[in-house]
Design a protein around this motif. Sequence first.
Motif, PDB file in Angstrom:
ATOM      1  N   ASP A 110       0.835  -1.213   0.000  1.00  0.00           N
ATOM      2  CA  ASP A 110       0.000   0.000   0.000  1.00  0.00           C
ATOM      3  C   ASP A 110       0.866   1.260   0.000  1.00  0.00           C
ATOM      4  OD1 ASP A 110      -2.675  -0.362  -0.348  1.00  0.00           O
ATOM      5  OD2 ASP A 110      -3.154  -0.608   1.765  1.00  0.00           O
ATOM      6  N   GLN A 111       1.885   1.245   0.827  1.00  0.00           N
ATOM      7  CA  GLN A 111       2.746   2.419   0.935  1.00  0.00           C
ATOM      8  C   GLN A 111       3.469   2.689  -0.381  1.00  0.00           C
ATOM      9  OE1 GLN A 111       5.659   2.127   4.064  1.00  0.00           O
ATOM     10  NE2 GLN A 111       6.453   4.180   3.742  1.00  0.00           N
ATOM     11  N   ASN A 112       3.993   1.635  -1.001  1.00  0.00           N
ATOM     12  CA  ASN A 112       4.673   1.796  -2.290  1.00  0.00           C
ATOM     13  C   ASN A 112       3.712   2.304  -3.362  1.00  0.00           C
ATOM     14  OD1 ASN A 112       7.050   0.891  -1.151  1.00  0.00           O
ATOM     15  ND2 ASN A 112       6.759  -1.244  -1.832  1.00  0.00           N
ATOM     16  N   PHE A 113       2.476   1.786  -3.316  1.00  0.00           N
ATOM     17  CA  PHE A 113       1.478   2.214  -4.293  1.00  0.00           C
ATOM     18  C   PHE A 113       1.152   3.698  -4.115  1.00  0.00           C
ATOM     19  CE2 PHE A 113      -2.762   2.971  -5.891  1.00  0.00           C
ATOM     20  CZ  PHE A 113      -2.787   2.284  -7.097  1.00  0.00           C
ATOM     21  N   THR A 114       0.985   4.109  -2.854  1.00  0.00           N
ATOM     22  CA  THR A 114       0.657   5.516  -2.572  1.00  0.00           C
ATOM     23  C   THR A 114       1.771   6.444  -3.043  1.00  0.00           C
ATOM     24  OG1 THR A 114      -0.674   4.893  -0.663  1.00  0.00           O
ATOM     25  CG2 THR A 114       0.122   7.167  -0.741  1.00  0.00           C
ATOM     26  N   GLN A 115       3.001   6.038  -2.813  1.00  0.00           N
ATOM     27  CA  GLN A 115       4.135   6.860  -3.255  1.00  0.00           C
ATOM     28  C   GLN A 115       4.154   7.002  -4.775  1.00  0.00           C
ATOM     29  OE1 GLN A 115       7.493   4.851  -1.501  1.00  0.00           O
ATOM     30  NE2 GLN A 115       7.217   5.821   0.503  1.00  0.00           N
ATOM     31  N   ALA A 116       3.910   5.881  -5.470  1.00  0.00           N
ATOM     32  CA  ALA A 116       3.899   5.921  -6.938  1.00  0.00           C
ATOM     33  C   ALA A 116       2.718   6.759  -7.445  1.00  0.00           C
ATOM     34  CB  ALA A 116       3.818   4.506  -7.491  1.00  0.00           C
TER      35      ALA A 116
END
Length: 203
Positions: free
Chosen positions: A20-26
């Motif tokens: 989730d965190q990686n997705f939000t950053q992208a």
Amino acid sequence: GFATLRGDASVNGPKVQDIDQNFTQARDQFSSGLSGAALRKYQEQADVARLQMREQYLRHSVSEYGVWSKQVTEGGLDGEMRSIAANYGDENAIGVSLARMESLIDNFGTDPSVGLAKGEIDTMKNTYLQKAEATRMLAWASNDPVGAYGYFKANQDKITDPTTRLQLNNQLKGMAMPVAAKHDADLVVKGVAVPDVQSLLTV
């Protein structure tokens, strides 16, 4: 990259929070130049994509957890097999290993990611317990082939598969016969009456 992880690497890999965190950053990075209607449209599409990604992640994780569970179970069973071979003459040690094997199989079969039926668990137990008996007898035979074959003759009903029982009989008998024959020959040379050892070796 979670879809490329297998077995242990998947179980000990990134968690859903990390994904989730990686997705939000992208998402934030790609939307930095947008505004107004374009931004709202992009965020709607991103929300749908996030849900799809979570679903794929969870499906993959459950599948790979089953793979990992099987790897751990097989590793534990192999370890108990080695213990049985090393302690073939110790009934207590054998009993402990057999109990551990049954517990490993129960835990594996009832794991929700595996979900074996009771009949399948029982079949798996029977297969491994017979394999354990064969492992014990062959380890025994490497040190005392006549004694191991005698044990087999007295306990062959533990090997319920006829083909496996016949193969084990032939293998153990083949190991015991030369030893018994040499023992008998030595007694004859010494002028000592030969005991009825050969009767042990008849099928």
